[in-house]
Design a protein around this motif. Structure first.
Motif, PDB file in Angstrom:
ATOM      1  N   GLY A  15       7.249   3.801   8.891  1.00  0.00           N
ATOM      2  CA  GLY A  15       6.314   4.804   9.392  1.00  0.00           C
ATOM      3  C   GLY A  15       6.157   5.892   8.344  1.00  0.00           C
ATOM      4  O   GLY A  15       7.116   6.602   8.018  1.00  0.00           O
ATOM      5  N   ILE A  16       4.948   6.027   7.791  1.00  0.00           N
ATOM      6  CA  ILE A  16       4.699   6.888   6.636  1.00  0.00           C
ATOM      7  C   ILE A  16       3.839   8.099   7.035  1.00  0.00           C
ATOM      8  O   ILE A  16       2.845   7.958   7.750  1.00  0.00           O
ATOM      9  CB  ILE A  16       3.961   6.107   5.529  1.00  0.00           C
ATOM     10  N   MET A  17       4.251   9.281   6.546  1.00  0.00           N
ATOM     11  CA  MET A  17       3.404  10.467   6.625  1.00  0.00           C
ATOM     12  C   MET A  17       2.810  10.692   5.240  1.00  0.00           C
ATOM     13  O   MET A  17       3.534  10.809   4.261  1.00  0.00           O
ATOM     14  CB  MET A  17       4.211  11.690   7.062  1.00  0.00           C
ATOM     15  N   ARG A  18       1.477  10.747   5.180  1.00  0.00           N
ATOM     16  CA  ARG A  18       0.797  10.861   3.889  1.00  0.00           C
ATOM     17  C   ARG A  18      -0.048  12.127   3.848  1.00  0.00           C
ATOM     18  O   ARG A  18      -0.846  12.373   4.751  1.00  0.00           O
ATOM     19  CB  ARG A  18      -0.070   9.626   3.642  1.00  0.00           C
ATOM     20  N   ASP A  19       0.154  12.913   2.790  1.00  0.00           N
ATOM     21  CA  ASP A  19      -0.584  14.172   2.598  1.00  0.00           C
ATOM     22  C   ASP A  19      -0.525  15.024   3.865  1.00  0.00           C
ATOM     23  O   ASP A  19       0.568  15.283   4.361  1.00  0.00           O
ATOM     24  CB  ASP A  19      -2.022  13.886   2.163  1.00  0.00           C
ATOM     25  N   ASP A  20      -1.681  15.429   4.389  1.00  0.00           N
ATOM     26  CA  ASP A  20      -1.697  16.318   5.543  1.00  0.00           C
ATOM     27  C   ASP A  20      -2.091  15.600   6.834  1.00  0.00           C
ATOM     28  O   ASP A  20      -2.548  16.227   7.802  1.00  0.00           O
ATOM     29  CB  ASP A  20      -2.683  17.482   5.291  1.00  0.00           C
ATOM     30  N   ALA A  21      -1.935  14.269   6.858  1.00  0.00           N
ATOM     31  CA  ALA A  21      -2.288  13.512   8.053  1.00  0.00           C
ATOM     32  C   ALA A  21      -1.387  13.911   9.214  1.00  0.00           C
ATOM     33  O   ALA A  21      -0.207  14.247   9.024  1.00  0.00           O
ATOM     34  CB  ALA A  21      -2.162  12.016   7.782  1.00  0.00           C
ATOM     35  N   ARG A  44       5.974  10.048   2.544  1.00  0.00           N
ATOM     36  CA  ARG A  44       7.220  10.440   3.204  1.00  0.00           C
ATOM     37  C   ARG A  44       7.539   9.425   4.294  1.00  0.00           C
ATOM     38  O   ARG A  44       6.708   9.175   5.174  1.00  0.00           O
ATOM     39  CB  ARG A  44       7.091  11.840   3.799  1.00  0.00           C
ATOM     40  N   ILE A  45       8.734   8.836   4.200  1.00  0.00           N
ATOM     41  CA  ILE A  45       9.153   7.839   5.178  1.00  0.00           C
ATOM     42  C   ILE A  45       9.782   8.551   6.372  1.00  0.00           C
ATOM     43  O   ILE A  45      10.817   9.210   6.244  1.00  0.00           O
ATOM     44  CB  ILE A  45      10.141   6.839   4.556  1.00  0.00           C
ATOM     45  N   ILE A  46       9.164   8.403   7.539  1.00  0.00           N
ATOM     46  CA  ILE A  46       9.650   9.065   8.746  1.00  0.00           C
ATOM     47  C   ILE A  46      10.456   8.099   9.607  1.00  0.00           C
ATOM     48  O   ILE A  46      11.492   8.465  10.175  1.00  0.00           O
ATOM     49  CB  ILE A  46       8.472   9.645   9.565  1.00  0.00           C
ATOM     50  N   THR A  47       9.982   6.857   9.715  1.00  0.00           N
ATOM     51  CA  THR A  47      10.701   5.864  10.518  1.00  0.00           C
ATOM     52  C   THR A  47      10.912   4.580   9.727  1.00  0.00           C
ATOM     53  O   THR A  47      10.113   4.227   8.861  1.00  0.00           O
ATOM     54  CB  THR A  47       9.930   5.519  11.812  1.00  0.00           C
ATOM     55  N   LEU A  94       1.369   9.122  11.949  1.00  0.00           N
ATOM     56  CA  LEU A  94       2.047   8.209  11.036  1.00  0.00           C
ATOM     57  C   LEU A  94       1.172   6.997  10.738  1.00  0.00           C
ATOM     58  O   LEU A  94       0.405   6.533  11.582  1.00  0.00           O
ATOM     59  CB  LEU A  94       3.365   7.727  11.644  1.00  0.00           C
ATOM     60  N   ILE A  95       1.303   6.510   9.500  1.00  0.00           N
ATOM     61  CA  ILE A  95       0.658   5.260   9.101  1.00  0.00           C
ATOM     62  C   ILE A  95       1.769   4.218   9.002  1.00  0.00           C
ATOM     63  O   ILE A  95       2.793   4.445   8.349  1.00  0.00           O
ATOM     64  CB  ILE A  95      -0.050   5.396   7.742  1.00  0.00           C
ATOM     65  N   TYR A  96       1.574   3.071   9.656  1.00  0.00           N
ATOM     66  CA  TYR A  96       2.632   2.060   9.693  1.00  0.00           C
ATOM     67  C   TYR A  96       2.330   0.923   8.714  1.00  0.00           C
ATOM     68  O   TYR A  96       1.199   0.459   8.608  1.00  0.00           O
ATOM     69  CB  TYR A  96       2.783   1.507  11.113  1.00  0.00           C
ATOM     70  N   GLY A 109       0.778  -1.236   0.000  1.00  0.00           N
ATOM     71  CA  GLY A 109       0.000   0.000   0.000  1.00  0.00           C
ATOM     72  C   GLY A 109       0.804   1.278   0.000  1.00  0.00           C
ATOM     73  O   GLY A 109       0.245   2.370   0.161  1.00  0.00           O
ATOM     74  N   ILE A 110       2.132   1.200  -0.194  1.00  0.00           N
ATOM     75  CA  ILE A 110       2.965   2.400  -0.285  1.00  0.00           C
ATOM     76  C   ILE A 110       2.635   3.136  -1.573  1.00  0.00           C
ATOM     77  O   ILE A 110       2.460   2.521  -2.631  1.00  0.00           O
ATOM     78  CB  ILE A 110       4.463   2.044  -0.251  1.00  0.00           C
TER      79      ILE A 110
END
Length: 567
Positions: A169-175, A135-138, A178-180, A129-130
């Motif tokens: 750990g993903i940051m998507r748009d203006d969320a 943006r990869i944060i972790t 983090l989405i893991y 689902g990437i």
């Protein structure tokens, strides 16, 4: 005390000292004796290492000493023999294998954050689902944001053995949270055919990055697709292609050659000469052909260009190639490392070895060759290249070609410096170009991602004030545009800016057609094909060539299956 009494008293002491001295000298002699015995049964290197291990004043790490000795030993040979440590072997082999174990994304940095640019279709990342512009944060709960990490450090954390997991750990748009994603690593294809498209009328263009195990099948697919799109002539771009697996290059050449035409032969001290010829099953035996090369085209690329040139099968355009005519055999060692040892030289059909001169054990001067060629003006002027008369050879059709260092093209095209200004150089030597196109793509990702084709996106970019924004961005990074010279480089910079933005949405299939819109080498190749000048002018007829002793003798094409070698 009289003298006799003194002699009686000191005699036992003197005798004892002599005995001790004898034992000491015998011990010293035994050291040499052991070394001599070992050397007589083994070799000098082993003897020295054994002596050091047993008798050196301090304890040393013999394994490290052996490793350094092995590297130094190989470094005394030709510049292309190399010893690859076990820990580096996988990374070195990945470009040749055509795949690697990972998750299947390309990334870059924007504001010290890892930005996903592309996700390979069918890859583990896509299945998990990437999405592009995530943006990869972790990575595995370790923070990889806030400072710029090295690409190798990131890749070492993301890549890994098949069927193992990596947690992102993903940051998507203006969320705000983090989405893991737990991504299971798998086999990810690495494509060596970088671009394949209809470049003009019925002319197909194929750019090949290197010759990997999967390149031949990808090449056949590209040829078939271009034929379906109406292409009857081809441009094969080998510029910047440093080589790869010889077998792959030979099979690709076979696609363009009539039966029994010589492709290449290889020969070495312990490497019985083997000749490789076309088997007559090629799918493009009569198709008009142009091959592009430059100073970075080496080894297998030179086999390709040399075979086409020596058979008078097509026209070679560009600049003199690198000049690597040595064949390496990969030899695995017990500790997991690999020795790639030069075992033969390869020769083009006319008999020329295109390996440039080198001095054994002097890789430094060898590596300076391209710089010396540049300083000598070779990239700008054909007459600065001096050919050696004693290395003159003839193609099958009677044309003169030269050995002694690379393939000299039939049509020389100098490096295009017409748009090079101080402003362009300053931009090229910074990360301004890349960072601007990343930020512009990220800010406008919804609009730019809405186009169905790269042509539509390119047309949209042409209608916007993209370049004005770029010049403002460059000035904010202290790279000022001087009006007196700006117009000279504007066209070249626009191509770079637009092609990089297009690549963020359409990858290489969109990137290269935009980037190469004003490529003078490709334009010359198109003209040669359109004007019907792709067939070299030769002094003998096709029937005479086909009846020559060169064509009638030699091994069959399939003999090559007996060799595994890199070129």
């Amino acid at each position: 005390m009289d003298n006799n009494t003194k002699r009686t008293l000191y005699t036992p002491i003197i005798i004892a000292l002599c005995i001790l001295a004898g034992f000491y000298l015998r011990g010293c002699l035994d050291v040499n004796h052991r070394g001599m015995n070992f050397f007589s049964n083994g070799n000098k290197i082993d003897a020295i290492l054994e002596i050091i291990d047993q008798q050196y004043v301090d304890t040393v790490n013999i394994n490290q000493l052996v490793e350094k000795t092995a590297f130094n030993l190989i470094n005394e040979l030709d510049p292309h023999s190399v010893l690859i440590p076990a820990e580096d072997l996988q990374a070195v082999n990945e470009p040749l294998e055509g795949s690697f174990s990972g998750i299947g994304i390309s990334f870059n940095f924007i504001s010290d954050t890892i930005l996903v640019l592309n996700v390979i279709p069918g890859s583990p990342a896509e299945k998990a689902g990437i999405l592009p512009f995530d943006r990869i944060i972790t990575i595995n709960d370790s923070v990889f944001a806030g400072r710029k990490f090295g690409d190798n450090e990131i890749q070492n954390n993301i890549k890994g053995p098949q069927n193992t997991k990596v947690k992102l750990g993903i940051m998507r748009d203006d969320a705000t949270d983090l989405i893991y994603f737990d991504v299971t690593r798998g086999d990810v294809p690495s494509f060596s055919i970088e671009a394949s498209y209809v470049v003009s009328n019925n002319i197909g263009y194929i750019k090949i990055r290197n010759f990997a195990r999967t390149t031949y099948n990808d090449f056949l697919t590209a040829i078939a697709t271009l034929k379906d799109e109406g292409c009857t002539s081809f441009i094969i771009d080998l510029r910047g292609n440093s080589g790869g697996i010889m077998d792959v290059a030979i099979r690709m050449i076979n696609e363009f050659m009539p039966a029994k035409r010589p492709i290449v032969y290889a020969e070495g001290k312990a490497f019985r000469r083997q000749n490789f010829r076309a088997d007559g099953t090629g799918s493009c035996q009569d198709a008009p052909l142009v091959v592009l090369i430059d100073e970075l085209s080496g080894s297998a690329s030179e086999i390709f260009a040399g075979a086409i040139q020596d058979n008078d099968r097509g026209i070679i355009i560009g600049r003199r190639s690198y000049g690597k005519g040595l064949v390496q055999a990969p030899i695995p060692l017990k500790d997991g490392s690999e020795l790639r040892l030069t075992v033969a030289r390869y020769y083009t059909p006319s008999g020329r070895c295109i390996q440039k001169a080198y001095e054994m054990g002097n890789a430094a001067d060898y590596e300076q060759d391209l710089y010396n060629r540049y300083m000598h003006g070779e990239f700008l002027y054909a007459d600065s290249i001096k050919m050696v008369d004693s290395l003159e050879y003839k193609t099958l059709g009677g044309r003169t070609v030269y050995g002694g260092g690379g393939i000299m093209p039939d049509i020389f095209i100098p490096r295009d410096t017409s748009g090079i200004t101080s402003f362009y150089v300053n931009v090229a030597n910074s990360d301004v170009l890349l960072q601007f196109t990343l930020e512009y793509s990220f800010r406008n990702r919804k609009k730019l991602g809405s186009f169905g084709t790269y042509q539509e996106l390119y047309s949209y970019l042409k209608s916007q004030r993209v370049m004005d924004q770029f010049f403002e961005y460059a000035e904010s990074k202290d790279i000022k545009r001087r009006p007196s010279s700006a117009d000279v480089s504007d066209g070249m910079l626009e191509n770079n800016v637009f092609s990089l933005i297009v690549r963020n949405f359409f990858e290489n299939p969109g990137y290269y057609p935009v980037l190469q819109k004003d490529d003078i080498v490709i334009h010359r190749a198109i003209k040669v094909l359109n004007d019907g000048e792709w067939k070299p002018q030769v002094s003998i007829s096709e029937s005479e060539i086909n009846n020559s002793s060169i064509i009638k003798s030699g091994f069959r094409f399939k003999e090559y299956k007996k060799i595994t070698a890199l070129g």
